[in-house]
Design a protein around this motif. Structure first.
Motif, PDB file in Angstrom:
ATOM      1  N   ILE B  24       0.841  -1.203   0.000  1.00 29.65           N
ATOM      2  CA  ILE B  24       0.000   0.000   0.000  1.00 29.65           C
ATOM      3  C   ILE B  24       0.874   1.251   0.000  1.00 29.65           C
ATOM      4  CG2 ILE B  24      -1.792   1.291   1.232  1.00 29.65           C
ATOM      5  CD1 ILE B  24      -2.819  -1.297   2.344  1.00 29.65           C
ATOM      6  N   GLU B  25       1.954   1.208   0.772  1.00 31.55           N
ATOM      7  CA  GLU B  25       2.864   2.355   0.789  1.00 31.55           C
ATOM      8  C   GLU B  25       3.412   2.624  -0.607  1.00 31.55           C
ATOM      9  OE1 GLU B  25       5.958   1.857   3.672  1.00 31.55           O
ATOM     10  OE2 GLU B  25       4.561   1.645   5.347  1.00 31.55           O
ATOM     11  N   ASP B  27       2.232   1.250  -3.757  1.00 26.10           N
ATOM     12  CA  ASP B  27       1.314   1.344  -4.892  1.00 26.10           C
ATOM     13  C   ASP B  27      -0.118   1.719  -4.524  1.00 26.10           C
ATOM     14  OD1 ASP B  27       3.421   0.434  -6.531  1.00 26.10           O
ATOM     15  OD2 ASP B  27       2.964  -1.646  -6.021  1.00 26.10           O
ATOM     16  N   GLY B  28      -0.368   1.968  -3.256  1.00 19.57           N
ATOM     17  CA  GLY B  28      -1.725   2.299  -2.862  1.00 19.57           C
ATOM     18  C   GLY B  28      -2.579   1.060  -2.667  1.00 19.57           C
ATOM     19  N   ARG B  99       6.279   9.833   4.776  1.00 19.62           N
ATOM     20  CA  ARG B  99       5.203  10.205   3.864  1.00 19.62           C
ATOM     21  C   ARG B  99       4.419   8.996   3.341  1.00 19.62           C
ATOM     22  NH1 ARG B  99       3.605  11.286  -1.087  1.00 19.62           N
ATOM     23  NH2 ARG B  99       2.559  13.281  -1.377  1.00 19.62           N
ATOM     24  N   LEU B 103       0.486   8.211   4.015  1.00 22.29           N
ATOM     25  CA  LEU B 103      -0.455   8.107   2.897  1.00 22.29           C
ATOM     26  C   LEU B 103      -1.210   6.781   2.976  1.00 22.29           C
ATOM     27  CD1 LEU B 103      -1.274   9.900   0.593  1.00 22.29           C
ATOM     28  CD2 LEU B 103       0.589   8.965  -0.771  1.00 22.29           C
ATOM     29  N   ALA B 104      -0.480   5.723   3.239  1.00 23.30           N
ATOM     30  CA  ALA B 104      -1.097   4.403   3.363  1.00 23.30           C
ATOM     31  C   ALA B 104      -2.113   4.399   4.501  1.00 23.30           C
ATOM     32  CB  ALA B 104      -0.030   3.341   3.603  1.00 23.30           C
ATOM     33  N   TYR B 106      -3.892   6.828   5.629  1.00 21.92           N
ATOM     34  CA  TYR B 106      -5.118   7.534   5.280  1.00 21.92           C
ATOM     35  C   TYR B 106      -5.941   6.786   4.240  1.00 21.92           C
ATOM     36  CZ  TYR B 106      -4.599  11.483   8.312  1.00 21.92           C
ATOM     37  OH  TYR B 106      -4.541  12.257   9.429  1.00 21.92           O
ATOM     38  N   GLU B 107      -5.288   6.075   3.365  1.00 26.70           N
ATOM     39  CA  GLU B 107      -6.058   5.263   2.422  1.00 26.70           C
ATOM     40  C   GLU B 107      -6.834   4.190   3.178  1.00 26.70           C
ATOM     41  OE1 GLU B 107      -4.008   3.791  -0.980  1.00 26.70           O
ATOM     42  OE2 GLU B 107      -3.246   5.745  -1.579  1.00 26.70           O
ATOM     43  N   TYR B 109      -7.636   4.424   6.364  1.00 23.95           N
ATOM     44  CA  TYR B 109      -8.575   5.209   7.174  1.00 23.95           C
ATOM     45  C   TYR B 109      -9.898   5.371   6.413  1.00 23.95           C
ATOM     46  CZ  TYR B 109      -9.325   8.883  10.797  1.00 23.95           C
ATOM     47  OH  TYR B 109      -9.745   9.630  11.858  1.00 23.95           O
ATOM     48  N   LEU B 110      -9.797   5.782   5.169  1.00 21.58           N
ATOM     49  CA  LEU B 110     -11.002   6.016   4.368  1.00 21.58           C
ATOM     50  C   LEU B 110     -11.781   4.729   4.136  1.00 21.58           C
ATOM     51  CD1 LEU B 110     -10.377   8.668   1.592  1.00 21.58           C
ATOM     52  CD2 LEU B 110     -11.693   8.804   3.699  1.00 21.58           C
ATOM     53  N   ILE B 153      -3.337  15.458   6.148  1.00 24.46           N
ATOM     54  CA  ILE B 153      -3.863  15.198   4.813  1.00 24.46           C
ATOM     55  C   ILE B 153      -3.516  16.341   3.865  1.00 24.46           C
ATOM     56  CG2 ILE B 153      -6.188  16.177   4.676  1.00 24.46           C
ATOM     57  CD1 ILE B 153      -7.179  13.445   3.913  1.00 24.46           C
ATOM     58  N   LEU B 156       0.128  15.981   2.988  1.00 23.98           N
ATOM     59  CA  LEU B 156       0.386  14.910   2.027  1.00 23.98           C
ATOM     60  C   LEU B 156       0.113  15.355   0.600  1.00 23.98           C
ATOM     61  CD1 LEU B 156      -1.176  11.837   3.876  1.00 23.98           C
ATOM     62  CD2 LEU B 156       1.245  12.270   3.452  1.00 23.98           C
ATOM     63  N   THR B 157      -0.831  16.267   0.449  1.00 19.76           N
ATOM     64  CA  THR B 157      -1.216  16.685  -0.900  1.00 19.76           C
ATOM     65  C   THR B 157      -0.658  18.059  -1.243  1.00 19.76           C
ATOM     66  OG1 THR B 157      -3.287  17.536   0.007  1.00 19.76           O
ATOM     67  CG2 THR B 157      -3.344  15.331  -0.884  1.00 19.76           C
TER      68      THR B 157
END
Lengths: 188, 188
Positions: B24-25, B27-28, B99, B103-104, B106-107, B109-110, B153, B156-157
Motif C-alpha cells: 500500500i505504501e 502502490d496504494g 510520507r 499516505l497508506a 489515510y487510504e 482510514y477512508l 492530509i 500529504l497533498t
DNA sequence: AAACTTATGGAACAATCGTTCAAGTAGTTC
DNA sequence: GAACTACTTGAACGATTGTTCCATAAGTTT
C-alpha cells in the motif's frame, strides 16, 4: 463556425466524468473501470476509452472537475455569511445527506497524494479560501482550514456522524477563539 | 502443549499483513492483490488466500493492525511531553520521512468510511487521545484533533510538504490559544 | 505408529480487466 | 459532392484477477 460535433463530444465527455463520480460515490475508486463507468453513463465501453485514453486520465479528469465544484461550494458558504452556524450546517450536511459525495471527494483527494500534477487542483480550495477570507490571523485561519478537513474525515468514519449542533461549538471555537458555547450552564 | 504450527502460522499471517502495508505504501490500496502481497512477502500466492479467505479480509486485518500502531505512536508523542514543538516535529516527520506510510494510513482510514465494522478501530486513537489528555476544554481538544488530521492530509497533498517550523505556530495556536508566535515582528 | 490437524503450494478455473482495432456514421469544410 | 474530421461501437486480444482444488508435507495427539 463552431464544430457541433466537438460541442456534443464535450457534453458526452462531461457526462462520463459525472458517471465516474457516481460510481465512486457508490463503490469507491476501486469500482471505477471503463466498463462500470460506461454502464453508469449509458454509453458503450469504447466511448469511455475514446475520450480518456487511459483509466488514469478518467480519474484525473474526475478529480479536476470535483475540485472545481468544491471551490464553488466553499465560496457559496463564505458568501452566505460564513458564520459558525452556517459552516457547521454545511459540514453536517457533508457527512450526512451528502455523505457518499464527501467520501468520494476524499478518495479523490488522496489520489493527489500520489500524483504531483494533481496537487495544485486539490489545494485550490485552500488558496481560494485564504484569498477570499483575507484573515486577520493567518495562523488561526490555517488551523481552521485544517480542522475542516479533519472534522469531515472524522465525521465520515465516525460510528454516528455528527450533526450541526455537535459541530457548531468546535467551529465557533476555531473562528471566535475561546469556547463561549453552552452559555446556559455555568462552569462548575 | 502449545501448537507450534499455529504459532508459526500466526507469524506468517503477520508477515503477510506487514507485506500488505508495504504494498500500500508503494502502490496504494489499488495495488493490493493476493499475488502482489504474496510476492512482497516472499510466499506463494496460496499462502495469502489460506490465511485470508478474501482480499477484503486482508485489507481489514491490515487496517486493524495499522490502527493499533497509530495508537502506540500517538501515546508515545503524548508521553514525550506533548509540547507544541514535539507535536509539530511528529507531524512534519509524518508528511516527509514517513510520507508513504502516512499516505497508506489515510487510504486505509477512508476504508473505514465504507465498512461500519472498521469504524471503531479507525477512531480508537481519538478516544485514546481524549482519555490520555483529559483536556480541560473538550471543545478545544476536539478542534485540535481534527486539525491534526487536516494538517496531515493537507501536508500529504501539498506541493511541498510543510516542515516542523511551518507547523509549529499552528499547533501552538491550537493548544495555547491566541497566536503568540513570531514575537520578533510587531503588529503593523 | 496410527489418527488427527494444520500448513504448504502448484495448477487451474472462470471472470474481468484495459486497451486496441477496424469498420462505419455523421457533421464540417472546401 | 468530395475530402476531411470527429465521433461511434462491436468484437476481440492478452493479461491479470480472486478463488478453488487437491495432493502432500509437517507437526501434534493418542
Amino acid at each position: 463556425m463552431i464544430d457541433g460535433r466537438k460541442a456534443r463530444g464535450e457534453k458526452k465527455r462531461r457526462a462520463i466524468v459525472e458517471a465516474t463520480l457516481r460510481v465512486i460515490e457508490r463503490d469507491g475508486v476501486a469500482g471505477v473501470t471503463h466498463r462500470s463507468v460506461a454502464r453508469e453513463a449509458g454509453v458503450p465501453t469504447t466511448a469511455s476509452t475514446y475520450y480518456f485514453a487511459t483509466l488514469d486520465d478518467l480519474l484525473i479528469a474526475t478529480l479536476l472537475w470535483v475540485a472545481e465544484e468544491v471551490c464553488d461550494d466553499m465560496l457559496q458558504i463564505v458568501a452566505s455569511g460564513g458564520t459558525p452556524r452556517e459552516i457547521a450546517r454545511s459540514l453536517a450536511r457533508a457527512v450526512n445527506e451528502n455523505r457518499a459525495r464527501t467520501l468520494a471527494e476524499y478518495e479523490l483527494y488522496l489520489l493527489a497524494g500520489r500524483r504531483p500534477e494533481l496537487k495544485a487542483a486539490a489545494h485550490r480550495w485552500l488558496d481560494l479560501a485564504v484569498e477570499t477570507a483575507r484573515p486577520a490571523d493567518p495562523v488561526a485561519f490555517r488551523a481552521f482550514l485544517a480542522a475542516v478537513d479533519g472534522l469531515l474525515i472524522q465525521g465520515l468514519t465516525a460510528d454516528v456522524a455528527p450533526n450541526e449542533d455537535d459541530l457548531e461549538p468546535i467551529v465557533s471555537f476555531l473562528i471566535c477563539g475561546r469556547d463561549d458555547s453552552t452559555p446556559a450552564t455555568r462552569e462548575q
